[in-house]
Design a protein around this motif. Structure first.
Motif, PDB file in Angstrom:
ATOM      1  N   GLU A  16       0.826  -1.207   0.000  1.00  0.00           N
ATOM      2  CA  GLU A  16       0.000   0.000   0.000  1.00  0.00           C
ATOM      3  C   GLU A  16       0.863   1.261   0.000  1.00  0.00           C
ATOM      4  OE1 GLU A  16      -3.229   0.255  -0.468  1.00  0.00           O
ATOM      5  OE2 GLU A  16      -3.337  -1.918  -0.663  1.00  0.00           O
ATOM      6  N   THR A  17       1.990   1.211   0.701  1.00  0.00           N
ATOM      7  CA  THR A  17       2.907   2.354   0.706  1.00  0.00           C
ATOM      8  C   THR A  17       3.497   2.558  -0.683  1.00  0.00           C
ATOM      9  OG1 THR A  17       3.465   1.865   3.022  1.00  0.00           O
ATOM     10  CG2 THR A  17       4.915   3.382   1.839  1.00  0.00           C
ATOM     11  N   LYS A  54       2.047   1.776  -3.453  1.00  0.00           N
ATOM     12  CA  LYS A  54       0.967   2.350  -4.271  1.00  0.00           C
ATOM     13  C   LYS A  54       0.922   3.862  -4.105  1.00  0.00           C
ATOM     14  CE  LYS A  54      -2.345  -1.478  -4.592  1.00  0.00           C
ATOM     15  NZ  LYS A  54      -3.679  -1.974  -4.178  1.00  0.00           N
ATOM     16  N   SER A  55       1.022   4.313  -2.847  1.00  0.00           N
ATOM     17  CA  SER A  55       0.971   5.754  -2.592  1.00  0.00           C
ATOM     18  C   SER A  55       2.194   6.461  -3.155  1.00  0.00           C
ATOM     19  CB  SER A  55       0.851   6.019  -1.089  1.00  0.00           C
ATOM     20  OG  SER A  55       2.031   5.633  -0.403  1.00  0.00           O
ATOM     21  N   CYS A  56       3.299   5.733  -3.297  1.00  0.00           N
ATOM     22  CA  CYS A  56       4.529   6.303  -3.885  1.00  0.00           C
ATOM     23  C   CYS A  56       4.496   6.268  -5.415  1.00  0.00           C
ATOM     24  CB  CYS A  56       5.754   5.547  -3.396  1.00  0.00           C
ATOM     25  SG  CYS A  56       6.111   5.710  -1.642  1.00  0.00           S
ATOM     26  N   GLN A  57       3.482   5.597  -5.977  1.00  0.00           N
ATOM     27  CA  GLN A  57       3.326   5.427  -7.425  1.00  0.00           C
ATOM     28  C   GLN A  57       4.448   4.578  -8.038  1.00  0.00           C
ATOM     29  OE1 GLN A  57       2.789   9.634  -8.690  1.00  0.00           O
ATOM     30  NE2 GLN A  57       0.648   9.065  -9.068  1.00  0.00           N
TER      31      GLN A  57
END
Length: 238
Positions: free
Chosen positions: A203-204, A206-209
């Motif tokens: 998930e982290t 994902k947030s970092c793209q």
């Protein structure tokens, strides 16, 4: 074969081929236990070509079965990168199995490139011109020079697992991953995270793209038959 997975969709986009020694008495032995000895014996270059030969055989088999597997990544050794005939030797193997270059990705480390960067750039230019994809492995742990990175004809950067394992608890590691992703995107490069072991790390990312990941959270490295079964199951339309 350890699957490389799209962070956004969860689909398998390829795999990394990882070497194992199936010892007749001791079973499966990991490379940390024999690569050093192989280097001392001067066998790493031959071992690398043998890995490529097996991978190309397996790719040909998957192509014949019409399996969609993306690219298979193979690690090149420092010994291979010091060989002036590297490209010729690699092409002999892929041409024998009639495997197209776009099915293969070669992974190299920062330290390999920086030890002799001019020869390294020549090798990389040759591999790129021949149609192979290139990736910098373990990015952030070697002797990277941003001045040279912009000259390297690479397609992706792999973030070393040491930056992933304590995310997001360790704010410094998370900041480093964010910075690597932002820099890579600016340079037009794909980013792959390795060593992802839990959903919080994913998930982290994902947030970092981040683009892709690999690690035990999705799958450990698998023999060909198990990889193909996983491929068929994971990429089936819902």
């Amino acid at each position: 074969y350890q699957p490389k997975v799209c962070v956004a969709s969860g689909k398998i986009l390829g795999a990394e081929a990882l070497i194992r020694w199936n010892h007749p008495d001791n079973g499966i032995i990991l490379p940390t236990q024999f690569i050093g000895l192989a280097e001392e014996a001067g066998l790493v270059g031959k071992m690398g070509l043998q890995v490529l030969d097996i991978v190309c055989r397996d790719i040909a088999q998957m192509k014949a079965a019409k399996e969609e597997f993306g690219r298979v990544a193979i690690n090149l050794s420092g010994a291979q990168f010091n060989d002036p005939f590297l490209l010729e030797e690699l092409q002999k193997v892929t041409e024998f199995w009639k495997v197209m270059p776009e099915s293969i990705e070669f992974e190299i480390t920062e330290s390999m490139v920086m030890n002799n960067h001019e020869q390294a750039i020549d090798h990389m230019d040759g591999l790129n011109a021949a149609g192979y994809t290139l990736s910098i492995d373990d990015f952030g742990t070697g002797y990277s020079s941003l001045a040279y990175l912009k000259r390297f004809p690479v397609n992706s950067l792999k973030i070393d697992r040491s930056f992933i394992q304590d995310m997001p608890k360790d704010a410094n590691d998370t900041a480093i991953v964010l910075a690597i992703v932002a820099m890579a995107k600016t340079l037009g490069l794909k980013v792959v995270a390795e060593g992802v072991e839990n959903v919080t790390q994913l998930e982290t990312l994902k947030s970092c793209q981040c683009d892709e990941y690999q690690g035990f959270y999705f799958s450990q490295a698998l023999p060909l038959e198990e990889f193909v079964a996983l491929l068929e199951g994971a990429n089936m339309p819902v």
